[in-house]
Structures are given as structure tokens and as C-alpha cells.
Design an enzyme around this catalytic site. Structure first.
Site, PDB file in Angstrom:
ATOM      1  N   ARG A 108       0.857  -1.201   0.000  1.00  9.06           N
ATOM      2  CA  ARG A 108       0.000   0.000   0.000  1.00  9.06           C
ATOM      3  C   ARG A 108       0.890   1.247   0.000  1.00  9.06           C
ATOM      4  NH1 ARG A 108      -3.904  -0.011   5.015  1.00  9.06           N
ATOM      5  NH2 ARG A 108      -4.975  -1.666   3.875  1.00  9.06           N
TER       6      ARG A 108
ATOM      7  N   ARG B  72      -1.842   6.625   9.575  1.00  9.23           N
ATOM      8  CA  ARG B  72      -1.948   6.068   8.211  1.00  9.23           C
ATOM      9  C   ARG B  72      -2.032   7.181   7.172  1.00  9.23           C
ATOM     10  NH1 ARG B  72      -3.862   0.821   8.217  1.00  9.23           N
ATOM     11  NH2 ARG B  72      -3.158  -0.280  10.064  1.00  9.23           N
TER      12      ARG B  72
ATOM     13  N   LYS C 260      -3.843   1.322  14.922  1.00 13.00           N
ATOM     14  CA  LYS C 260      -3.788   2.241  13.784  1.00 13.00           C
ATOM     15  C   LYS C 260      -4.426   3.591  14.144  1.00 13.00           C
ATOM     16  CE  LYS C 260      -6.278  -0.624  11.251  1.00 13.00           C
ATOM     17  NZ  LYS C 260      -7.213  -1.270  10.300  1.00 13.00           N
TER      18      LYS C 260
ATOM     19  N   LYS D   6      -5.954   7.328  12.227  1.00 11.10           N
ATOM     20  CA  LYS D   6      -6.315   7.887  10.919  1.00 11.10           C
ATOM     21  C   LYS D   6      -6.708   9.361  11.020  1.00 11.10           C
ATOM     22  CE  LYS D   6      -7.561   3.428   9.084  1.00 11.10           C
ATOM     23  NZ  LYS D   6      -8.584   2.561   8.489  1.00 11.10           N
TER      24      LYS D   6
ATOM     25  N   CYS E 123     -15.221  -2.824  -0.319  1.00 11.23           N
ATOM     26  CA  CYS E 123     -13.845  -3.123   0.101  1.00 11.23           C
ATOM     27  C   CYS E 123     -13.285  -4.254  -0.748  1.00 11.23           C
ATOM     28  CB  CYS E 123     -13.828  -3.498   1.576  1.00 11.23           C
ATOM     29  SG  CYS E 123     -14.500  -5.144   1.869  1.00 11.23           S
TER      30      CYS E 123
ATOM     31  N   CYS F 206      -8.037 -10.600   1.006  1.00  8.42           N
ATOM     32  CA  CYS F 206      -8.147 -10.189   2.400  1.00  8.42           C
ATOM     33  C   CYS F 206      -8.329 -11.409   3.305  1.00  8.42           C
ATOM     34  CB  CYS F 206      -9.313  -9.222   2.598  1.00  8.42           C
ATOM     35  SG  CYS F 206      -9.471  -8.782   4.338  1.00  8.42           S
TER      36      CYS F 206
ATOM     37  N   CYS G 202     -16.645  -7.923   5.722  1.00  3.47           N
ATOM     38  CA  CYS G 202     -16.658  -8.301   7.142  1.00  3.47           C
ATOM     39  C   CYS G 202     -16.936  -7.035   7.948  1.00  3.47           C
ATOM     40  CB  CYS G 202     -15.335  -8.966   7.536  1.00  3.47           C
ATOM     41  SG  CYS G 202     -14.029  -7.821   7.986  1.00  3.47           S
TER      42      CYS G 202
ATOM     43  N   CYS H 286     -14.034  -1.577   6.012  1.00  6.17           N
ATOM     44  CA  CYS H 286     -13.061  -0.842   5.193  1.00  6.17           C
ATOM     45  C   CYS H 286     -13.722   0.024   4.118  1.00  6.17           C
ATOM     46  CB  CYS H 286     -12.075  -1.811   4.560  1.00  6.17           C
ATOM     47  SG  CYS H 286     -11.127  -2.715   5.792  1.00  6.17           S
TER      48      CYS H 286
HETATM   49 FE1  SRM Z   1      -9.099  -1.757   6.156  1.00 10.41          FE
HETATM   50  C1  SRM Z   1      -7.859  -4.424   7.802  1.00 10.41           C
HETATM   51  C2  SRM Z   1      -8.207  -3.148   3.328  1.00 10.41           C
HETATM   52  C3  SRM Z   1      -9.689   1.178   4.693  1.00 10.41           C
HETATM   53  C4  SRM Z   1     -10.890  -0.729   8.943  1.00 10.41           C
HETATM   54  N1  SRM Z   1      -8.144  -3.477   5.723  1.00 10.41           N
HETATM   55  C5  SRM Z   1      -7.685  -4.431   6.596  1.00 10.41           C
HETATM   56  C6  SRM Z   1      -6.844  -5.465   5.838  1.00 10.41           C
HETATM   57  C7  SRM Z   1      -5.414  -5.032   5.888  1.00 10.41           C
HETATM   58  C8  SRM Z   1      -7.056  -6.918   6.282  1.00 10.41           C
HETATM   59  C9  SRM Z   1      -6.140  -7.490   7.333  1.00 10.41           C
HETATM   60  O1  SRM Z   1      -5.938  -6.883   8.395  1.00 10.41           O
HETATM   61  O2  SRM Z   1      -5.625  -8.598   7.089  1.00 10.41           O
HETATM   62  C10 SRM Z   1      -7.446  -5.308   4.415  1.00 10.41           C
HETATM   63  C11 SRM Z   1      -6.551  -5.708   3.246  1.00 10.41           C
HETATM   64  C12 SRM Z   1      -7.408  -6.221   2.127  1.00 10.41           C
HETATM   65  C13 SRM Z   1      -6.676  -6.447   0.865  1.00 10.41           C
HETATM   66  O3  SRM Z   1      -6.582  -7.604   0.428  1.00 10.41           O
HETATM   67  O4  SRM Z   1      -6.205  -5.496   0.253  1.00 10.41           O
HETATM   68  C14 SRM Z   1      -7.938  -3.893   4.457  1.00 10.41           C
HETATM   69  N2  SRM Z   1      -8.853  -1.087   4.391  1.00 10.41           N
HETATM   70  C15 SRM Z   1      -8.562  -1.834   3.295  1.00 10.41           C
HETATM   71  C16 SRM Z   1      -8.732  -1.043   2.021  1.00 10.41           C
HETATM   72  C17 SRM Z   1      -7.767  -1.435   0.919  1.00 10.41           C
HETATM   73  C18 SRM Z   1     -10.202  -1.200   1.584  1.00 10.41           C
HETATM   74  C19 SRM Z   1     -10.543  -0.765   0.200  1.00 10.41           C
HETATM   75  O5  SRM Z   1     -11.308  -1.492  -0.407  1.00 10.41           O
HETATM   76  O6  SRM Z   1     -10.084   0.269  -0.270  1.00 10.41           O
HETATM   77  C20 SRM Z   1      -8.561   0.375   2.572  1.00 10.41           C
HETATM   78  C21 SRM Z   1      -7.133   0.833   2.593  1.00 10.41           C
HETATM   79  C22 SRM Z   1      -7.032   2.236   3.102  1.00 10.41           C
HETATM   80  C23 SRM Z   1      -5.671   2.850   2.989  1.00 10.41           C
HETATM   81  O7  SRM Z   1      -5.272   3.172   1.868  1.00 10.41           O
HETATM   82  O8  SRM Z   1      -5.034   3.084   4.017  1.00 10.41           O
HETATM   83  C24 SRM Z   1      -9.053   0.177   3.996  1.00 10.41           C
HETATM   84  N3  SRM Z   1     -10.038  -0.049   6.749  1.00 10.41           N
HETATM   85  C25 SRM Z   1     -10.270   1.009   5.921  1.00 10.41           C
HETATM   86  C26 SRM Z   1     -11.234   1.879   6.497  1.00 10.41           C
HETATM   87  C27 SRM Z   1     -11.812   3.136   5.854  1.00 10.41           C
HETATM   88  C28 SRM Z   1     -11.078   4.374   6.244  1.00 10.41           C
HETATM   89  O9  SRM Z   1     -10.013   4.321   6.872  1.00 10.41           O
HETATM   90  O10 SRM Z   1     -11.570   5.444   5.896  1.00 10.41           O
HETATM   91  C29 SRM Z   1     -11.584   1.331   7.722  1.00 10.41           C
HETATM   92  C30 SRM Z   1     -12.649   1.886   8.686  1.00 10.41           C
HETATM   93  C31 SRM Z   1     -12.206   3.090   9.428  1.00 10.41           C
HETATM   94  C32 SRM Z   1     -11.491   2.694  10.680  1.00 10.41           C
HETATM   95  O11 SRM Z   1     -10.289   2.431  10.640  1.00 10.41           O
HETATM   96  O12 SRM Z   1     -12.154   2.628  11.727  1.00 10.41           O
HETATM   97  C33 SRM Z   1     -10.819   0.124   7.864  1.00 10.41           C
HETATM   98  N4  SRM Z   1      -9.309  -2.433   8.123  1.00 10.41           N
HETATM   99  C34 SRM Z   1     -10.132  -1.894   9.061  1.00 10.41           C
HETATM  100  C35 SRM Z   1     -10.120  -2.723  10.234  1.00 10.41           C
HETATM  101  C36 SRM Z   1     -10.899  -2.481  11.545  1.00 10.41           C
HETATM  102  C37 SRM Z   1     -10.142  -1.614  12.472  1.00 10.41           C
HETATM  103  C38 SRM Z   1     -10.788  -1.497  13.823  1.00 10.41           C
HETATM  104  O13 SRM Z   1     -10.824  -0.419  14.369  1.00 10.41           O
HETATM  105  O14 SRM Z   1     -11.253  -2.504  14.346  1.00 10.41           O
HETATM  106  C39 SRM Z   1      -9.258  -3.815   9.946  1.00 10.41           C
HETATM  107  C40 SRM Z   1      -8.912  -4.988  10.862  1.00 10.41           C
HETATM  108  C41 SRM Z   1      -7.863  -4.647  11.863  1.00 10.41           C
HETATM  109  O15 SRM Z   1      -7.240  -3.585  11.838  1.00 10.41           O
HETATM  110  O16 SRM Z   1      -7.646  -5.509  12.718  1.00 10.41           O
HETATM  111  C42 SRM Z   1      -8.780  -3.597   8.622  1.00 10.41           C
HETATM  112 FE1  SF4 Z   2     -11.137  -7.278   4.491  1.00  9.68          FE
HETATM  113 FE2  SF4 Z   2     -13.145  -6.864   6.122  1.00  9.68          FE
HETATM  114 FE3  SF4 Z   2     -11.645  -4.832   5.332  1.00  9.68          FE
HETATM  115 FE4  SF4 Z   2     -13.276  -5.927   3.645  1.00  9.68          FE
HETATM  116  S1  SF4 Z   2     -13.896  -4.895   5.513  1.00  9.68           S
HETATM  117  S2  SF4 Z   2     -11.103  -5.451   3.231  1.00  9.68           S
HETATM  118  S3  SF4 Z   2     -13.247  -8.038   4.226  1.00  9.68           S
HETATM  119  S4  SF4 Z   2     -10.963  -6.498   6.572  1.00  9.68           S
END
Ligand code: SRM
Ligand code: SF4
Length: 607
Positions: free
Chosen positions: A111, A180, A244, A246, A466, A472, A511, A515
Site C-alpha cells: 500500500r 496512516r 492504527k 487515521k 472493500c 483479504c 466483514c 473498510c
Molecule cells: Fe481496512 C484491515 C483493506 C480502509 C478498517 N483493511 C484491513 C486489511 C489489511 C485486512 C487485514 O488486516 O488482514 C485489508 C486488506 C485487504 C486487501 O486484500 O487489500 C484492508 N482497508 C482496506 C482497504 C484497501 C479497503 C478498500 O477497499 O479500499 C482500505 C485501505 C485504506 C488505505 O489506503 O489506508 C481500507 N479499513 C479502511 C477503512 C476506511 C477508512 O479508513 O476510511 C476502515 C474503517 C475506518 C477505521 O479504521 O475505523 C478500515 N481495516 C479496518 C479494520 C478495523 C479496524 C478497527 O478499528 O477494528 C481492519 C482490521 C484490523 O485492523 O484488525 C482492517
Molecule cells: Fe477485508 Fe473486512 Fe476490510 Fe473488507 S472490511 S477489506 S473483508 S478487513
């Protein structure tokens, strides 16, 4: 700008005589308790891995050099996140490989750190060639204005990292328990204020980079020098943040960054055409776990107004407050939103003010009218044009009849402005002079890049999803791959009710981690199991109100059956200009969600 000193228990006691707001940080868990909190698989808690990592080095070099496996050592799988990469495996072939007694098809996601999602045409061409040479022939725009490469194998990792850095883009701190990618209202070229806000975001992004040289040593062969592995880490300390973190910058009236989903938000206040300062919001986050009431999405609270010269001090105070008060024992409760709910908003705000050495002024009025993107052409203040394209779920690849990767390569070859990624997974071809519009339009059309502007419903054009399967590791259901099918299934329903052009906001996540920020969707599907989703309804389209669970764990037919009568009622009973989510609330179909601390943004700010 002076950096706020770390606040320790001793600091607290020293200050107690003068500072009524001082908070005792929670005591770290005993080693025994931490052991209990570890997952059965892990041999080290994340906190131990961070502190023993020699500033993010760990044994990454050894892991990368090991020719026997495509995997990294377990602790290095944690550390590589801080370098902007995740170890994954191709889940489409996981079962088959298990049957064949092969190790999973390990591969890496990488990323970028691209504050505000800005990329020059030259950088675009280089990133495109990296996607083709080292990754799975696609570029993926993320919901935080970054690029992801998928499918990079271990022996290609270093070359890929070097190639990315050669574009003058890095991946440092794109993942991990650090700040981030900083989001910024897209289209900063639209006005001078947008451009100023973009500059602030870039400054904040640099300010919060880890101070370690590990990244440069491991990926770019920088020579180790004395003190390497022991660098001063003035903001993060040796265990970085509990989780993390943000940050986003919004420029009203557009909330295209979903600022209230961020731990820290800056909402530009523009007075007489000038940037007067920022309203500050804290405590947003989307992540939750199914069936665990201790976890929940939360919209941020607006806590006051600051002038631009106070921004870095305030951001540092917020981040260090979370560093010292955040929960380091239970990762699921470690985000800043829970720190605020556990200690109380007033206490946390007082702590931030004390650390920043200022008092917030009362928040100034602002209005958000939507949290989507304006697709198509818009003209900026300087007369140049910006074309926002909708590319399904941000995936840029060459597909039959839709050679998007090739098309954008050809555009990058002639475009003299910039590319900008939006937080809604869209792409802006920015800064086009009037005389160049025709040429860009022709290339866009020739490569089917305008399909997302012309075809389908307004709902499909605004929808985001997402990544989910197959990369993922946390996905419970499809999202990105399901979005086109689900939008197509909805089309006849919307058509039937005359809602083809109704700008209803759909978001799909595989899930509950959220994201695609699904809890801010007027309609959202949140993955439960293959083919099954929780149907959430009733967010507004301004990113200010969370939606509510409407039906749990249902399959596609039940989702369509649930939506059909609601579309019918909306078509017949809505007030002029009323959004779908607002209608569902007014008509009593859904109420506010029952999360313990759900707050709406105070209405007086929207006068
Ligand atoms: Fe996310 C984890 C993809 C934005 C909340 N996110 C993941 C992981 C890395 C899965 C993992 O931990 O093994 C995913 C990788 C998937 C893949 O195969 O690429 C993933 N997140 C993404 C992306 C690529 C989604 C997308 O379709 O664009 C976004 C990348 C953003 C970036 O460039 O930095 C992405 N993730 C977000 C957002 C939206 C935002 O930030 O505006 C959220 C919700 C906002 C937040 O953080 O509260 C988000 N991602 C999570 C979470 C839940 C965090 C939590 O507070 O519990 C996880 C799981 C974790 O961290 O344990 C996670
Ligand atoms: Fe993966 Fe869940 Fe984030 Fe979708 S919402 S990219 S399934 S961690």
C-alpha cells in the site's frame, strides 16, 4: 513547532498540582495477562513484537532471504505492516493447496503512502509498470486515497519496494500502529483553499512518519550507521501507538473523506474566501466485530476550532494522548474512539488542550451536503478542468471491453496535470486545460473509462466496496467482486420504482471491520458468511449519522425482498430532496443504532 513531551504516570503526578485534567494512563498488563490475550497462534503479543523490533527491523532481512518458504516469520508479518505491506495468501486456491499438501499461495499486498491521493502522470506510468511487472496486473485505489498492489511474491518484494520508491512515492507507515495515509478532500486544484489544505495534510503526514531508518536499510540498501536500531522516536516511542490511527481533512460542503470516520479530523473553515482555520473532530472509527457489543462504529465528536498555526501542536497532542491512554491490552478496544469512551470526552479534550498548550475555541458553523464525489467534469477557480471517473471499487485492470489500465496509461502519456484518487475509490484526471479536454474525452471513451459515468443507476455510480476476497485474510463474504452483480440485481428494482437516478448510497464490506465505511451507507451489506450479509440501513448521505442493523445474516434474495417495499415507500412518500436514509428515519423504519455512545454531530453546527 515544539513537540508535546510524552505524558507518563510520573508526568501526571508532577502536573497533578496544577492540571486538574491529568489522567493516569492505565497500568500495562502483567506479562501473564498479556499472554492470555495473545491469539493461540501467536508466540508474541503485538506490543512485545513492536518493542523488541529494534525500531521496526525485527528479523525481516532473514525472513526475506529464506528461500524455503514464501512466508515471513510470524513476528515479521506484524512488522512488515509498518513498511506498508501485508502478507496474504490467495484464498481462491487455499483449500485446493491444502488438499495437495502445499503451503498456502503466499503473496503480499503493498500500500502506498500518498497523502490526499496525488500522483503525477510520470508516477502513474511507473506505478502501472510495477503493477504489470511485479503484481497482479491491476492497480487498486483504496478508500483512503492510496494505491494497493496485490499478488506480489516474496522474492519480488524488495524489487517492488525499490521500484515504488523510485517513483518518489513510499509505502512507509501505510499500515501498522501508526498514523496512516492522511486523507484530503479530493480535487484540491479546485480552489486555492483546497490546495492549502492539501499542503497541511502533506505536512501532517511527514510529521507522523516513524523516525526509524529501518525502511531505508531493508528495502533501499541504506548502510547501517551507529545508533541504527536505537533511533529516537519522539512521538511514537518504542511501542508506537496502541492501534492504527487515521487523520482526514475535509473541505465543506463536501465530506468526500468521511471525516467523522477518522480518529482525528480537520474540517476547513473558510471565511471571506480564506482559510480561517479548522474545526477539530476526534474519535471516529468504523471497525466492529459481529456479536461483540464491546466493539462498535462511532462518528467523531467536533470539539472546537483552531487556527492553522495550532494544527501540528493539536495533532501531536491528540496522537500522544492516544499513545499514552489507549488500551494496550485488548487490541479490539485499542482505537482512540474507545479511549474517549472509556475516559470520557471532556477528560480527553482537557488532556489534549493541556498537552497542546491551548484551549479550543468554540467550533464554527459548517455544512456538509454530501459525502460522495461529483462525477464528470468540473471547472476549478483557475479555469482548468477536472474529470472524476467512476471505476468499479477502484480496481484498475484490463478486462474484455474495458481496457482501463491501458486507457489510463495512454492518458498519462499525454496528460500534463495530475491524477487524484478519492476516498470513494474514484479517480480524478485533474488540472486539464480547456484545449486538452477533447483529447482526454476521446481516450476516456475509447477505453470504456466513461462506462461508470454513463451506465447503470445513480446508486451503482456512488457505491463502494472493500477488497475482501480473494486477498483479504479477514473477509467473510465477497465485496469488490460482488459489487457489479449486486448493483445489477438492484437495477430493475430501482427502475420499477422510478429511482434510477436517485443518489442512494450503497456500501459493501466483506466483514464488520468496515473498510468501505459501510456504517455510513444509506444501504450497506456487511459480510457474515459466504453469500450472506447483515443489511444495514439509514445513514445520511453526509457522513454524519450511522446506519442501523435492519436484517441479520441474509442472502441476496432476502436482501432484495427487504429493499423492494422500502424503495416503493420512498418513491411514493419522500419529501422533495429527501435522501433514502433520512426518509427511513422520518418514516420510522429505522431508529438510531443502539451503540453505547452513538452521537450525532450537534445540529447547531449545521445552521
Ligand atoms: Fe481496512 C484491515 C483493506 C480502509 C478498517 N483493511 C484491513 C486489511 C489489511 C485486512 C487485514 O488486516 O488482514 C485489508 C486488506 C485487504 C486487501 O486484500 O487489500 C484492508 N482497508 C482496506 C482497504 C484497501 C479497503 C478498500 O477497499 O479500499 C482500505 C485501505 C485504506 C488505505 O489506503 O489506508 C481500507 N479499513 C479502511 C477503512 C476506511 C477508512 O479508513 O476510511 C476502515 C474503517 C475506518 C477505521 O479504521 O475505523 C478500515 N481495516 C479496518 C479494520 C478495523 C479496524 C478497527 O478499528 O477494528 C481492519 C482490521 C484490523 O485492523 O484488525 C482492517
Ligand atoms: Fe477485508 Fe473486512 Fe476490510 Fe473488507 S472490511 S477489506 S473483508 S478487513
Amino acid at each position: 513547532m515544539p513537540k508535546a513531551p510524552p505524558s507518563t504516570s510520573a508526568d501526571c503526578r508532577r502536573r497533578a498540582a496544577t492540571a486538574a485534567t491529568c489522567i493516569e494512563p492505565p497500568k500495562p498488563a502483567s506479562t501473564k495477562k498479556r499472554q492470555r490475550l495473545r491469539t493461540p497462534m501467536s508466540t508474541h503479543s503485538v506490543e512485545d513484537i513492536k518493542s523488541e523490533s529494534r525500531r521496526l527491523r525485527g528479523s525481516l532481512l532473514d525472513s526475506l532471504a529464506d528461500p524455503v518458504t514464501g512466508s515471513l516469520r510470524e513476528s515479521d508479518q506484524t512488522l512488515i505492516k509498518y513498511h506498508g505491506s501485508y502478507q496474504q495468501d490467495d484464498r481462491d486456491v487455499r483449500d485446493e493447496r491444502r488438499r495437495q499438501k502445499l503451503e498456502p499461495a503466499y503473496q503480499f499486498m503493498i500500500r502506498t503512502r500518498t497523502p490526499g491521493g496525488v500522483v503525477t502522470p510520470r508516477q502513474w506510468l511507473l506505478l502501472d509498470s510495477i503493477a504489470t511487472r511485479h503484481a497482479n496486473h491491476s492497480l487498486r485505489i483504496t478508500t483512503r486515497q492510496a494505491f494497493q498492489f496485490h499478488g506480489v511474491i516474496k522474492r519480488e518484494l524488495k524489487a517492488t519496494m525499490q521500484a515504488i520508491n523510485a517513483t518518489l512515492i513510499d509505502t512507509l507507515a501505510a499500515c501498522g500502529d501508526v498514523n496512516r495515509n492522511v486523507m484530503v478532500a479530493a480535487n484540491p486544484l479546485q480552489s486555492a483553499v483546497h490546495a492549502q489544505v492539501q499542503d497541511w495534510a502533506a505536512k501532517v503526514s511527514r510529521h507522523f512518519l516513524p523516525n526509524s531508518r529501518a525502511y531505508y536499510e531493508i528495502w533501499l540498501d541504506e548502510e547501517r550507521v551507529a545508533g541504527s536500531g536505537d533511533e529516537d522516536e519522539p512521538i511514537y516511542g518504542s511501542t508506537y501507538l496502541p492501534r492504527k490511527f487515521k487523520i482526514a481533512f475535509a473541505v465543506p460542503p463536501t465530506n468526500d473523506v468521511d471525516v467523522f470516520a477518522n480518529d482525528l479530523g480537520f474540517i476547513a473553515v473558510i471565511e471571506h474566501g480564506e482559510l480561517a482555520g479548522f474545526n477539530v473532530s476526534i474519535g471516529g472509527g468504523m471497525g466492529a466485530s459481529h456479536g461483540d457489543a464491546e466493539t462498535y462504529p462511532r462518528v467523531a465528536n467536533v470539539v472546537g476550532f483552531i487556527t492553522p498555526d495550532q494544527l501540528i501542536a493539536v495533532a501531536t497532542a491528540v496522537v500522544t494522548t492516544q499513545r499514552d491512554l489507549g488500551n494496550r491490552d485488548v487490541r479490539k478496544r485499542a482505537r482512540f474512539k474507545y479511549t474517549i469512551d472509556d475516559h470520557g470526552l471532556d477528560t480527553v479534550v482537557a488532556e489534549i488542550e493541556q498537552r497542546a498548550g491551548l484551549s479550543f475555541a468554540p467550533a464554527r458553523a459548517f455544512v456538509f451536503d454530501h459525502n460522495g464525489d461529483r462525477l464528470g467534469w468540473v471547472q476549478g477557480e483557475d479555469g482548468r478542468w477536472h474529470l472524476t471517473l467512476n471505476l468499479s471499487a477502484g480496481r484498475i485492470a484490463d478486462r474484455p471491453g474495458a481496457p482501463h489500465l491501458t486507457g489510463l496509461r495512454e492518458i498519462a502519456n499525454v496528460h500534463r496535470g495530475e491524477f487524484r484518487m478519492t476516498g470513494n475509490q474514484n479517480l480524478v484526471i485533474a488540472g486539464v486545460p480547456e484545449g486538452e479536454r477533447k483529447r482526454i474525452d476521446a481516450l476516456v471513451h475509447a477505453h470504456g473509462l466513461d462506462a461508470g459515468l454513463r451506465l447503470g443507476t445513480a446508486l451503482a455510480r456512488a457505491a463502494i466496496a472493500c477488497v475482501a476476497l480473494p486477498t483479504c485474510g479477514l473477509a467473510m463474504a465477497e465485496a469488490e467482486r460482488y459489487l457489479p452483480d449486486f448493483s445489477a440485481r438492484l437495477e430493475p428494482l430501482l427502475e420499477k420504482h422510478g429511482l434510477r437516478d436517485a443518489p442512494i448510497l450503497l456500501r459493501i464490506s466483506g466483514c464488520p471491520n468496515g473498510c468501505s465505511r459501510p456504517y455510513l451507507g444509506e444501504i450497506a451489506l456487511v459480510g457474515k458468511a459466504p453469500g450472506r450479509y447483515n443489511l444495514m440501513l439509514g445513514a445520511d448521505h453526509r457522513g454524519q449519522r450511522l446506519n442501523t442493523l435492519y436484517r441479520e445474516n441474509i442472502a441476496e434474495n432476502d436482501i432484495l425482498d427487504a429493499l423492494d417495499p422500502l424503495f416503493a415507500r420512498y418513491a411514493g412518500e419522500r419529501a422533495a430532496g429527501e435522501g433514502f436514509g433520512d426518509f427511513l428515519h422520518r418514516s420510522g423504519v429505522v431508529a438510531l443504532p443502539p451503540y453505547p455512545t452513538h452521537r450525532q454531530i450537534p445540529l447547531e453546527l449545521h445552521a
